[in-house]
Write a protein that holds these residues in place. Structure first.
Motif, PDB file in Angstrom:
ATOM      1  N   THR A 180       0.810  12.838  11.316  1.00  0.00           N
ATOM      2  CA  THR A 180      -0.627  12.799  11.312  1.00  0.00           C
ATOM      3  C   THR A 180      -1.002  13.188  10.030  1.00  0.00           C
ATOM      4  N   ASP A 181      -2.008  12.427   9.346  1.00  0.00           N
ATOM      5  CA  ASP A 181      -2.618  12.623   8.094  1.00  0.00           C
ATOM      6  C   ASP A 181      -3.507  14.120   8.302  1.00  0.00           C
ATOM      7  N   LEU A 182      -3.493  15.003   7.385  1.00  0.00           N
ATOM      8  CA  LEU A 182      -4.463  16.120   7.575  1.00  0.00           C
ATOM      9  C   LEU A 182      -5.753  16.171   6.697  1.00  0.00           C
ATOM     10  N   VAL A 183      -6.540  16.874   7.057  1.00  0.00           N
ATOM     11  CA  VAL A 183      -7.914  16.936   6.328  1.00  0.00           C
ATOM     12  C   VAL A 183      -7.617  17.575   5.041  1.00  0.00           C
ATOM     13  N   LYS A 184      -8.216  17.270   3.829  1.00  0.00           N
ATOM     14  CA  LYS A 184      -8.002  17.493   2.599  1.00  0.00           C
ATOM     15  C   LYS A 184      -8.905  17.293   1.812  1.00  0.00           C
ATOM     16  N   ASP A 185      -8.983  17.419   0.285  1.00  0.00           N
ATOM     17  CA  ASP A 185     -10.132  16.999  -0.607  1.00  0.00           C
ATOM     18  C   ASP A 185     -10.396  15.577  -0.386  1.00  0.00           C
ATOM     19  N   ILE A 187       0.909  -1.200   0.082  1.00  0.00           N
ATOM     20  CA  ILE A 187       0.091  -0.186  -0.045  1.00  0.00           C
ATOM     21  C   ILE A 187       0.837   1.164  -0.126  1.00  0.00           C
ATOM     22  N   CYS A 188       1.893   1.174   0.924  1.00  0.00           N
ATOM     23  CA  CYS A 188       2.833   2.471   0.898  1.00  0.00           C
ATOM     24  C   CYS A 188       3.568   2.588  -0.498  1.00  0.00           C
ATOM     25  N   ALA A 189       3.600   1.900  -1.218  1.00  0.00           N
ATOM     26  CA  ALA A 189       4.215   1.981  -2.496  1.00  0.00           C
ATOM     27  C   ALA A 189       3.043   2.552  -3.735  1.00  0.00           C
ATOM     28  N   LEU A 190       1.856   2.396  -3.400  1.00  0.00           N
ATOM     29  CA  LEU A 190       1.002   2.732  -4.470  1.00  0.00           C
ATOM     30  C   LEU A 190       0.891   4.467  -4.761  1.00  0.00           C
ATOM     31  N   PRO A 191       0.681   4.618  -5.971  1.00  0.00           N
ATOM     32  CA  PRO A 191       0.813   6.158  -6.306  1.00  0.00           C
ATOM     33  C   PRO A 191      -0.398   6.709  -5.570  1.00  0.00           C
ATOM     34  N   GLU A 192      -1.543   6.157  -5.385  1.00  0.00           N
ATOM     35  CA  GLU A 192      -2.661   6.815  -4.599  1.00  0.00           C
ATOM     36  C   GLU A 192      -2.472   6.831  -3.006  1.00  0.00           C
ATOM     37  N   TYR A 193      -1.665   6.453  -2.578  1.00  0.00           N
ATOM     38  CA  TYR A 193      -1.384   6.308  -0.985  1.00  0.00           C
ATOM     39  C   TYR A 193      -0.148   7.290  -0.803  1.00  0.00           C
ATOM     40  N   TYR A 194      -0.469   8.598  -0.689  1.00  0.00           N
ATOM     41  CA  TYR A 194       0.091   9.854  -0.396  1.00  0.00           C
ATOM     42  C   TYR A 194       0.960   9.789   1.014  1.00  0.00           C
ATOM     43  N   PRO A 195       0.388   9.264   2.025  1.00  0.00           N
ATOM     44  CA  PRO A 195       0.855   9.679   3.339  1.00  0.00           C
ATOM     45  C   PRO A 195       2.482   9.176   3.420  1.00  0.00           C
ATOM     46  N   THR A 196       2.661   8.067   2.985  1.00  0.00           N
ATOM     47  CA  THR A 196       4.069   7.274   3.211  1.00  0.00           C
ATOM     48  C   THR A 196       5.154   8.165   2.670  1.00  0.00           C
ATOM     49  N   ARG A 197       4.864   8.672   1.237  1.00  0.00           N
ATOM     50  CA  ARG A 197       5.942   9.301   0.587  1.00  0.00           C
ATOM     51  C   ARG A 197       5.956  10.727   1.274  1.00  0.00           C
ATOM     52  N   THR A 198       4.860  11.079   1.562  1.00  0.00           N
ATOM     53  CA  THR A 198       4.882  12.824   1.984  1.00  0.00           C
ATOM     54  C   THR A 198       5.664  12.707   3.483  1.00  0.00           C
ATOM     55  N   GLU A 199       5.193  11.985   4.150  1.00  0.00           N
ATOM     56  CA  GLU A 199       5.814  11.817   5.479  1.00  0.00           C
ATOM     57  C   GLU A 199       7.493  11.519   5.471  1.00  0.00           C
ATOM     58  N   LEU A 200       7.693  10.792   4.478  1.00  0.00           N
ATOM     59  CA  LEU A 200       9.392  10.432   4.273  1.00  0.00           C
ATOM     60  C   LEU A 200       9.908  11.662   3.850  1.00  0.00           C
ATOM     61  N   SER A 201       9.320  12.626   2.972  1.00  0.00           N
ATOM     62  CA  SER A 201       9.794  14.009   2.310  1.00  0.00           C
ATOM     63  C   SER A 201       9.867  14.827   3.642  1.00  0.00           C
ATOM     64  N   ILE A 202       8.950  15.011   4.373  1.00  0.00           N
ATOM     65  CA  ILE A 202       9.021  16.031   5.765  1.00  0.00           C
ATOM     66  C   ILE A 202      10.230  15.509   6.454  1.00  0.00           C
ATOM     67  N   LEU A 217      -0.507  18.180   3.015  1.00  0.00           N
ATOM     68  CA  LEU A 217      -0.852  16.898   3.036  1.00  0.00           C
ATOM     69  C   LEU A 217      -0.933  16.005   4.425  1.00  0.00           C
ATOM     70  N   PHE A 218       0.187  16.252   4.833  1.00  0.00           N
ATOM     71  CA  PHE A 218       0.699  15.376   6.334  1.00  0.00           C
ATOM     72  C   PHE A 218       1.526  16.300   7.103  1.00  0.00           C
ATOM     73  N   ALA A 219       1.338  15.921   8.201  1.00  0.00           N
ATOM     74  CA  ALA A 219       2.337  16.661   9.246  1.00  0.00           C
ATOM     75  C   ALA A 219       2.943  15.848  10.263  1.00  0.00           C
ATOM     76  N   LEU A 220       4.191  16.383  10.774  1.00  0.00           N
ATOM     77  CA  LEU A 220       4.965  15.819  11.829  1.00  0.00           C
ATOM     78  C   LEU A 220       4.828  16.870  12.886  1.00  0.00           C
ATOM     79  N   SER A 221       4.608  16.433  14.120  1.00  0.00           N
ATOM     80  CA  SER A 221       4.574  17.275  15.255  1.00  0.00           C
ATOM     81  C   SER A 221       5.566  16.701  16.319  1.00  0.00           C
ATOM     82  N   LEU A 222       6.212  17.669  16.847  1.00  0.00           N
ATOM     83  CA  LEU A 222       6.979  17.196  18.307  1.00  0.00           C
ATOM     84  C   LEU A 222       6.390  17.744  19.433  1.00  0.00           C
ATOM     85  N   ALA A 223       6.480  16.996  20.599  1.00  0.00           N
ATOM     86  CA  ALA A 223       5.596  17.526  21.794  1.00  0.00           C
ATOM     87  C   ALA A 223       6.607  16.993  22.940  1.00  0.00           C
ATOM     88  N   SER A 224       6.205  17.916  24.041  1.00  0.00           N
ATOM     89  CA  SER A 224       6.957  17.449  25.203  1.00  0.00           C
ATOM     90  C   SER A 224       5.991  17.196  26.233  1.00  0.00           C
TER      91      SER A 224
END
Ligand code: SAH
Ligand code: AVI
Length: 331
Positions: A201-206, A56-71, A321-328
Motif C-alpha cells: 500500500t502506498d502511504l499518505v505523504k506530501d 513508469i516504474c523506472a521513472l525517478p518520480e515514481y517512488y512506489p516501485t523502488r520503495t516496495e522493492l527495497s522493503i 513512503l510505502f508499506a507492506l503488510s501481512l494479514a491472516s
C-alpha cells in the motif's frame, strides 16, 4: 476456460473469453453515459499499457516501485521463514519483478514449489511463466489469465502447505473504498489458516511528492493514461483522437487518493461502433480513468477488519513512503 499452455512445468489458463467477455463494452457503455464520465483502470493494461506501466516504474518520480522493492528485499526472508510458504499466488502480477525476491527467499529456505501469477494481461502471464521456470529449478508455474474482480475463485486450490497471496504495487488502492473491502473479503476466501496475504500500500505523504509521481515530465504517465482510449478504439471500433485529451493527475486531500483524468481540449464527438453509442465531450470535460488511494496503518487495519482479516505484520521504509503488510484470516 481455455487452456493456453500445458506442459510439465507450466500450466496457463484463461478465464477471459473473447465472445462472452463484455466487460470493456459494459464498462464503456455504463461509464460514458454517466453524468460524470468514468472508465475503470483495468482497461489500461493491453500489451502496450503493460509496457508503459513498466516504464513508469523506472521513472525517478515514481517512488512506489523502488520503495516496495527495497522493503521486500529487506524483509522477504523473514516473511518466508515466518510463514513457511511453499507457494506464491500473485494477483496483478505484471512483470513479476517483486515475485522474484520472494521466490529467491523461498528457494533459500528450500520450500519453493509453485508460483501462481494472475493477471488480466495474457502476455505478462506468459512472459513471467517462461522466464521464471528457466530461472528456478523445479518451479511449477500455474498462470491464470483473468479479472481478479470476477475470477478470484478460479485461483487453483492450495497444495496443502502454507501459501502467500500477494498484491503488490499499491494496486489495492485502485479500487474505490467499498469495492476494496469486498475484494479483500474475496481474497480472504483464498486463505487457509496457515496462509497469509501480503499487501503493498502506498502511504499518505506530501501531496507534491505524490502528484509528481503521477505526472512525469517525460509524459510516460500521460501516454499510459491515454492508452485506455487506444484500447477502446481498437477493441470497440471507436474514433477517439487520444491527442485531443490532456492528462490530469491530482491528489484529492480530503479523500486521500490520486485521480487521473483525461480532459477534452476541444469539443469531441466520439462514435463507438461496437456498442452503437455516440458520446459528446464538451471542451474541458473530464473522464476519470483511475483513483489510487493512499493509506495509513489505521486505514489498512480497518479495511482488514471489515474484510474478516487481521493485521499481523507492518513493514515500511525509513521515510514511510510505502508499506507492506501481512494479514491472516481473523479468528
Ligand atoms: N504487481 C506489479 C504490477 C502492478 S500494475 C507491480 O507491483 O509492479 C497492476 C497489474 O494488475 C497489471 O499487470 C494489470 O494488468 C493487472 N490488473 C489490473 N486490473 C486487473 C484486474 N481487474 N484483474 C487482473 N489483473 C489486473
Ligand atoms: C497499478 N497501480 C498501483 C498504479 C498506481 O500507482 O496506482 C497505476 C499507475 N497509475 C499511474 N501510474 C501508475
Amino acid at each position: 476456460m481455455r487452456a493456453l499452455l500445458d506442459t510439465d512445468e507450466i500450466r496457463i489458463e484463461s478465464w477471459l473469453s473473447e465472445v462472452e467477455d463484455r466487460s470493456l463494452a459494459n464498462d464503456v457503455l455504463d461509464g460514458l453515459t454517466k453524468p460524470f464520465k468514468e472508465i475503470p483502470p483495468k482497461h489500461f493494461y493491453d500489451t502496450r499499457g503493460s509496457e508503459l506501466f513498466d516504464r513508469i516504474c523506472a521513472l525517478p518520480e515514481y517512488y512506489p516501485t523502488r520503495t516496495e522493492l527495497s522493503i521486500l528485499t529487506a524483509r522477504a526472508q523473514e516473511i518466508v521463514d515466518e510463514t513457511g510458504a511453499t507457494e506464491l499466488v500473485e494477483l496483478g502480477s505484471g512483470a513479476a519483478d517483486k515475485a522474484r525476491i520472494l521466490l529467491d527467499a523461498m528457494a533459500a529456505a528450500g520450500t519453493l514449489e509453485r508460483y501462481v501469477p494472475f493477471d488480466v494481461s495474457e502476455q505478462v502471464v506468459r512472459d513471467a511463466a517462461k522466464h521464471l521456470v528457466a530461472e528456478y529449478d523445479g518451479l511449477h508455474v500455474h498462470g491464470v489469465v483473468g479479472d481478479f474482480e470476477r475470477h478470484l475463485d478460479r485461483v487453483p486450490p492450495t497444495s496443502g502447505d502454507a501459501r502467500i497471496v500477494a498484491l503488490f504495487g499499491g494496486t489495492v488502492g485502485n479500487f474505490p473504498p467499498g469495492t476494496r473491502r469486498r475484494f479483500l473479503r474475496k481474497v480472504r476466501a483464498l486463505l487457509g489458516p496457515d496462509d497469509r496475504l501480503l499487501l503493498g500500500t502506498d502511504l499518505v505523504k506530501d501531496p507534491a511528492v505524490i502528484e509528481a509521481a503521477y505526472d512525469d515530465p517525460e509524459g510516460v504517465t500521460a501516454e499510459f493514461n491515454r492508452n485506455v482510449l487506444h484500447v477502446i478504439n481498437r477493441e470497440l471500433g471507436a474514433d477517439f483522437v487520444p491527442e485531443a485529451f490532456e492528462h490530469i493527475a491530482f491528489f484529492d486531500r480530503q479523500r486521500e487518493w490520486v485521480e487521473m483524468r483525461l480532459r477534452a481540449q476541444r469539443p469531441c464527438s466520439v462514435m463507438i461502433e461496437a456498442i452503437g453509442l455516440r458520446v459528446e465531450f464538451a471542451a474541458g470535460e473530464e473522464l476519470r480513468t483511475e483513483i489510487s488511494a493512499k493509506f495509513t496503518r489505521g486505514r489498512v487495519a480497518a479495511d482488514y477488519r471489515a474484510a474478516g482479516l487481521q493485521l499481523e505484520g507492518w513493514y515500511t521504509d525509513p521515510d514511510e513512503l510505502f508499506a507492506l503488510s501481512l494479514a491472516s484470516r481473523a479468528a
